[in-house]
Write a protein that holds these residues in place. Structure first.
Motif, PDB file in Angstrom:
ATOM      1  N   PRO A  11      20.363 -32.121   6.835  1.00 57.99           N
ATOM      2  CA  PRO A  11      19.837 -30.920   5.545  1.00 57.99           C
ATOM      3  C   PRO A  11      20.015 -29.049   6.234  1.00 57.99           C
ATOM      4  N   VAL A  12      20.812 -28.568   5.424  1.00 57.83           N
ATOM      5  CA  VAL A  12      21.064 -27.209   5.689  1.00 57.83           C
ATOM      6  C   VAL A  12      20.143 -26.070   5.338  1.00 57.83           C
ATOM      7  N   LYS A  13      19.673 -25.579   5.988  1.00 61.96           N
ATOM      8  CA  LYS A  13      18.527 -24.224   5.235  1.00 61.96           C
ATOM      9  C   LYS A  13      19.350 -23.689   4.938  1.00 61.96           C
ATOM     10  N   MET A  14      18.775 -22.608   3.441  1.00 65.41           N
ATOM     11  CA  MET A  14      19.541 -21.325   3.524  1.00 65.41           C
ATOM     12  C   MET A  14      19.001 -20.840   2.489  1.00 65.41           C
ATOM     13  N   ASN A  15      18.771 -19.499   3.385  1.00 62.20           N
ATOM     14  CA  ASN A  15      18.032 -18.734   2.355  1.00 62.20           C
ATOM     15  C   ASN A  15      18.348 -17.898   1.477  1.00 62.20           C
ATOM     16  N   VAL A  16      18.039 -17.690   0.204  1.00 66.54           N
ATOM     17  CA  VAL A  16      18.275 -17.082  -0.666  1.00 66.54           C
ATOM     18  C   VAL A  16      17.866 -15.532  -1.711  1.00 66.54           C
ATOM     19  N   VAL A  17      17.789 -14.534  -1.523  1.00 68.65           N
ATOM     20  CA  VAL A  17      17.459 -13.716  -2.139  1.00 68.65           C
ATOM     21  C   VAL A  17      17.627 -13.701  -3.483  1.00 68.65           C
ATOM     22  N   VAL A  43      10.062 -24.424  -8.265  1.00 64.68           N
ATOM     23  CA  VAL A  43      11.432 -24.570  -8.247  1.00 64.68           C
ATOM     24  C   VAL A  43      12.449 -24.521  -7.094  1.00 64.68           C
ATOM     25  N   PRO A  44      12.049 -23.940  -5.795  1.00 67.31           N
ATOM     26  CA  PRO A  44      12.914 -25.111  -4.621  1.00 67.31           C
ATOM     27  C   PRO A  44      13.284 -26.613  -4.633  1.00 67.31           C
ATOM     28  N   GLU A  45      12.294 -26.945  -4.734  1.00 69.65           N
ATOM     29  CA  GLU A  45      12.558 -28.879  -5.490  1.00 69.65           C
ATOM     30  C   GLU A  45      13.850 -28.494  -6.015  1.00 69.65           C
ATOM     31  N   LEU A  46      13.545 -27.804  -6.955  1.00 71.31           N
ATOM     32  CA  LEU A  46      14.684 -28.100  -8.621  1.00 71.31           C
ATOM     33  C   LEU A  46      16.222 -27.304  -7.910  1.00 71.31           C
ATOM     34  N   ILE A  47      16.420 -26.515  -7.077  1.00 70.39           N
ATOM     35  CA  ILE A  47      16.999 -25.615  -7.293  1.00 70.39           C
ATOM     36  C   ILE A  47      18.287 -26.635  -6.537  1.00 70.39           C
ATOM     37  N   PRO A  48      18.092 -26.704  -5.023  1.00 65.55           N
ATOM     38  CA  PRO A  48      19.452 -28.248  -4.739  1.00 65.55           C
ATOM     39  C   PRO A  48      20.394 -29.417  -6.324  1.00 65.55           C
ATOM     40  N   PHE A  49      19.525 -29.701  -7.275  1.00 62.82           N
ATOM     41  CA  PHE A  49      19.843 -30.246  -7.844  1.00 62.82           C
ATOM     42  C   PHE A  49      20.079 -29.644  -9.510  1.00 62.82           C
TER      43      PHE A  49
END
Length: 77
Positions: A11-17, A43-49
């Motif tokens: 997994p690649v963790k990315m921080n987004v503002v 929301v963080p679980e939904l964003i990749p999908f």
């Protein structure tokens, strides 16, 4: 061997503002998801999908990927 080497699955963790209006819309989308499917996902679980669905639905991006031009732009020289 018939099975190809498995791809990197680290997994690649990315921080987004996000701007507040987008954060609010994503929260509303999570509410809509919960209403639709009867289970709450944050929301963080939904964003990749959501991002994966967006990329899959972009015909120009898919066409470009099939042509093997990922991440590169045609040069005019």
């Amino acid at each position: 061997m018939k099975l190809a080497k498995l791809p990197d699955r680290t997994p690649v963790k990315m921080n987004v503002v996000l701007v507040p209006s987008l954060a609010k819309r994503l929260s509303e989308y999570a509410d809509f998801y919960a209403e639709t499917y009867g289970s709450r996902e944050e929301v963080p679980e939904l964003i990749p999908f959501m991002l994966e669905a967006f990329l899959e639905a972009d015909p120009d991006f898919r066409r470009n990927s099939r042509l093997g031009r990922r991440g590169s732009k045609a040069s005019s020289s």
